[in-house]
Design an enzyme around this catalytic site. Structure first.
Site, mmCIF file in Angstrom:
data_model
loop_
_atom_site.group_PDB
_atom_site.id
_atom_site.type_symbol
_atom_site.label_atom_id
_atom_site.label_comp_id
_atom_site.label_asym_id
_atom_site.label_seq_id
_atom_site.Cartn_x
_atom_site.Cartn_y
_atom_site.Cartn_z
ATOM 1 N N GLY A 52 0.799 -1.225 0.000
ATOM 2 C CA GLY A 52 0.000 0.000 0.000
ATOM 3 C C GLY A 52 0.829 1.272 0.000
ATOM 4 O O GLY A 52 0.287 2.365 0.081
ATOM 5 N N CYS A 53 2.142 1.128 -0.050
ATOM 6 C CA CYS A 53 3.004 2.307 -0.129
ATOM 7 C C CYS A 53 3.436 2.501 -1.571
ATOM 8 O O CYS A 53 3.749 1.545 -2.271
ATOM 9 C CB CYS A 53 4.250 2.133 0.738
ATOM 10 N N GLN A 54 3.483 3.767 -1.972
ATOM 11 C CA GLN A 54 3.895 4.094 -3.325
ATOM 12 C C GLN A 54 5.400 3.842 -3.482
ATOM 13 O O GLN A 54 5.860 3.376 -4.502
ATOM 14 C CB GLN A 54 3.490 5.542 -3.561
#
Length: 143
Positions: A52-54
């Site tokens: 969920g982290c870019q």
């Protein structure tokens, strides 16, 4: 004696109140990232990547003496600073304390609204992962 998560968060809020604008706050967050203890390369695995982290963020947790110690890294300098703040709050705390802690400092310093939506989601994912580690260690200790 370990500082409480509340006391650590209050200290962070005090530090951020010294800055007049968000450019200075971003620079401070980046500086915090540079002081993050380096995660061992062996822990930079897919299993330790925060979903969920870019950007890529790795978080590793170890338990010692009933407390959880975190190390982390990121390939993005701002994200590295954000995870450094979270580690400052949670590392060295007992699993139960980590699970019960609300990250109030995030809202108090205005961090979430000054991040892009993807970074804000990443922040939530980092907190969630830290709590998942705490839950895993807590359930391991109660069985």
């Amino acid at each position: 004696m370990t500082m409480t998560t509340q006391a650590i968060q209050e200290a962070i809020v005090d530090e951020f109140s010294m800055f007049d604008d968000w450019m200075q706050r971003y620079e401070y967050i980046i500086e915090l990232g540079k002081s993050l203890p380096i995660i061992a390369d062996q822990y930079k695995t897919d299993a330790n990547i925060i979903k969920g982290c870019q950007s890529k963020v790795w978080v590793h947790a170890e338990e010692e003496g009933g407390k959880i110690w975190f190390t982390a890294d990121s390939d993005a300098i701002l994200t590295k600073g954000i995870i450094a703040l979270l580690i400052r709050v949670f590392s060295g705390q007992e699993p139960k304390v980590i699970l019960e802690t609300d990250t109030t400092f995030v809202d108090e310093i205005g961090l979430k609204e000054h991040l892009s939506p993807t970074r804000a989601n990443g922040l939530v994912s980092m907190i969630k992962q830290i709590k998942m580690y705490a839950l895993a260690f807590e359930s391991k200790n109660t069985n």
